[in-house]
Design an enzyme around this catalytic site. Structure first.
Site, PDB file in Angstrom:
ATOM      1  N   ARG A  65      -4.377  10.605   4.556  1.00 45.07           N
ATOM      2  CA  ARG A  65      -3.321  11.613   4.605  1.00 45.07           C
ATOM      3  C   ARG A  65      -2.379  11.551   3.405  1.00 45.07           C
ATOM      4  NH1 ARG A  65      -1.639  13.827   9.104  1.00 45.07           N
ATOM      5  NH2 ARG A  65       0.414  13.704   8.186  1.00 45.07           N
ATOM      6  N   LYS A  80       0.847  -1.213   0.000  1.00 41.32           N
ATOM      7  CA  LYS A  80       0.000   0.000   0.000  1.00 41.32           C
ATOM      8  C   LYS A  80       0.875   1.252   0.000  1.00 41.32           C
ATOM      9  CE  LYS A  80      -1.792   1.607   4.031  1.00 41.32           C
ATOM     10  NZ  LYS A  80      -1.456   3.037   4.221  1.00 41.32           N
ATOM     11  N   ASN A  81       1.868   1.271   0.869  1.00 43.38           N
ATOM     12  CA  ASN A  81       2.659   2.487   1.026  1.00 43.38           C
ATOM     13  C   ASN A  81       3.604   2.739  -0.146  1.00 43.38           C
ATOM     14  OD1 ASN A  81       1.347   2.943   3.380  1.00 43.38           O
ATOM     15  ND2 ASN A  81       3.083   2.519   4.741  1.00 43.38           N
ATOM     16  N   ARG A 115      -8.650  -0.265   4.970  1.00 43.52           N
ATOM     17  CA  ARG A 115      -7.773   0.740   4.384  1.00 43.52           C
ATOM     18  C   ARG A 115      -6.444   0.118   3.981  1.00 43.52           C
ATOM     19  NH1 ARG A 115      -6.274   5.139   7.926  1.00 43.52           N
ATOM     20  NH2 ARG A 115      -5.061   5.501   6.059  1.00 43.52           N
ATOM     21  N   ASP A 120       4.849   0.566  12.063  1.00 41.07           N
ATOM     22  CA  ASP A 120       3.626  -0.067  11.554  1.00 41.07           C
ATOM     23  C   ASP A 120       3.509  -1.537  11.975  1.00 41.07           C
ATOM     24  OD1 ASP A 120       2.873   2.281  10.408  1.00 41.07           O
ATOM     25  OD2 ASP A 120       3.290   1.697   8.340  1.00 41.07           O
ATOM     26  N   CYS A 157      -4.226  13.098  13.334  1.00 43.23           N
ATOM     27  CA  CYS A 157      -4.914  11.830  13.109  1.00 43.23           C
ATOM     28  C   CYS A 157      -4.819  11.013  14.386  1.00 43.23           C
ATOM     29  CB  CYS A 157      -4.348  11.094  11.911  1.00 43.23           C
ATOM     30  SG  CYS A 157      -2.817  10.269  12.207  1.00 43.23           S
ATOM     31  N   ARG A 183       1.288  14.537  13.509  1.00 42.08           N
ATOM     32  CA  ARG A 183       1.694  14.332  12.114  1.00 42.08           C
ATOM     33  C   ARG A 183       1.714  15.602  11.267  1.00 42.08           C
ATOM     34  NH1 ARG A 183      -0.598   8.613  10.039  1.00 42.08           N
ATOM     35  NH2 ARG A 183       1.242   8.681   8.754  1.00 42.08           N
TER      36      ARG A 183
END
Ligand code: UD1
Length: 416
Positions: free
Chosen positions: A82, A11-12, A392, A300, A106, A111
């Site tokens: 974001r 995803k990132n 997500r 994470d 968040c 952040r």
């Protein structure tokens, strides 16, 4: 938990790559893009900007930004995700101007985006924050509105700032040097794709990235790397259930610090050509964990490790150094019978023999998955609320976990 699971695309990595398509009018094709709510948000934003988006077979996305119709990322999409803020660098670099909502705070902390903005200002951008939006304009140059190369030093190695500035620098006049750059594998993946598009980038994956601006970029066909965080999550699923799982496509090199800690905890790991095999011990041992920028232990994966430590033998200290408010899962884990005390950015986890199922509430993406993991190891059933957080970032998670032997049902349909 037993069997094999295919690890999805990252995803990132996929998110900045999708935004990189704004840098060229030619066709960009990305393969191995995970099907996730965050990816759909990014695509919606790109479509709003006039990018033509098509689906390719399997997990492919095709994007053509040959006639942009806007240069604005609205609050509605930035607050949903974001990473929409990553449209700022590419838009400003290609169009000479951009209007992008600031993300605000968040669930896991403040952040800020100061490093993104300071860097762009050093590259000559005129920035104003008006009504919650960053309004940015590149300086007028003989070849149109263009950013100019600059020497940038990040106060902290921010992943997002490194990506935004690296993308912005590809079309700037002259050379940009980013010092104290983030070194995450996703940065390297982005730099590799940008390189195929004709960008001149050196040093991605190290602390100093050098970008020599070019006049224009071309299209690209690029396959997204495997999601190291999803892989790490499934590794914990195997470890917490005394399981034996093969994580197909997982790359040990992207998970070094995390795998060392798993080994220390007594988990048996084998790097195989197709991925990683993970075998859980009878009971894991407690280990000390401190999150850090790559190549350190990924923030994470902190919540997942806490779930594992909650049933380990002995006491573990988990220190979170990246985000100030990232222990919300701890109190939910306590509802499942874990013994966790929080002091500032340290969590002291005294392992218990068994967890017991209970209704709990997800608060953010990684927190929610840690509750799923704890639920796998708990007696009776666990009911998790607000699972839209999971969608997500985890593709077909219940299907993948059920394929390994878990018994998970989604009580209500996922959000669109
Ligand atoms: C990315 C990841 C996220 C991961 C995080 C840290 C994506 C889409 N998200 O988020 O999953 O948890 O990296 O590995 O890739 N900071 C500032 N000023 C800035 C920017 C950041 O002070 O302008 C601080 C943040 O508050 C935080 C630290 O830097 O304390 C790291 O944040 P950063 O690396 O930027 O995280 P993201 O890119 O938002």
């Amino acid at each position: 938990m037993r069997g094999e699971v295919a690890i999805s695309g990252s995803k990132n990595s996929a998110l900045p790559l999708l935004f990189a398509s704004l840098l060229t009018g030619e066709r960009c094709r990305f393969r191995n893009v995970p099907e996730l709510a965050d990816i759909r948000t990014a695509i919606r934003l790109l479509q709003d900007l006039g990018v033509k988006v098509g689906a390719l077979d399997g997990h492919g996305v095709e994007l053509v930004a040959d006639a942009l119709t806007g240069h604005e990322a609205p609050y509605e999409l930035v607050k949903t995700m974001r990473a929409s803020f990553l449209s700022l660098g590419p838009l400003l670099s290609r169009e000479g101007r951009a209007r992008v909502s600031t993300p605000g705070g968040c669930a896991i902390g403040a952040r800020p985006v100061n490093l993104h903005l300071n860097g762009l200002e050093k590259m000559g951008a005129k920035l104003e924050i008006v009504h919650g939006y960053v309004e940015a304009e590149a300086p007028a140059r003989r070849n149109g509105r263009r950013l100019r190369g600059a020497r940038l030093a990040l106060d902290t190695p921010s992943v997002g700032a490194t990506e935004n500035l690296m993308m912005a620098a590809t079309l700037a006049d002259g050379v940009t040097e980013i010092e104290n750059a983030a070194r995450e594998p996703e940065i390297e993946d982005l730099a590799n794709a940008l390189g195929k598009m004709g960008a001149r980038i050196e040093g991605a994956g190290t602390s100093v990235i050098r970008v020599e601006g070019v006049e224009e970029l071309r299209g690209v066909d690029h396959e997204v790397i495997a999601d190291r965080i999803e892989a790490g999550t499934f590794a914990v699923a195997a470890a917490i259930t005394r399981g034996d799982c093969r994580l197909r496509g997982a790359r040990a090199a992207h998970l070094d610090a995390f795998l060392l800690k798993l080994e220390e905890a007594g988990v048996q790991l084998d790097a195989e050509p197709a991925g990683i095999r993970v075998r859980g011990p009878e009971r894991p041992r407690s280990v000390t964990v401190k999150t850090a920028p790559f190549p350190g232990f990924a923030t994470d994966l902190q919540a997942q490790m806490m779930a594992l430590m909650s049933i380990a033998e002995g006491s573990a200290v988990i220190t979170e150094t990246i985000f100030e408010n990232r222990f919300m899962h701890a109190l939910e884990l306590v509802r499942l019978g874990a013994d966790i005390a929080i002091e500032g950015n340290n969590a002291v986890v005294r392992g218990v023999e068994r967890l017991s199922g209970a209704p709990v509430m997800a608060t953010d993406l990684r927190a929610s998955v840690s509750l799923v993991l704890a639920g796998l190891a708990a007696d009776n059933s666990t009911e998790i609320g607000r699972v839209y957080h999971l969608d997500r970032g985890y593709e077909r998670i219940e299907e993948k976990l059920c394929g390994l032997g878990a018994d998970i049902r989604r009580a209500r349909a996922p959000r669109a």
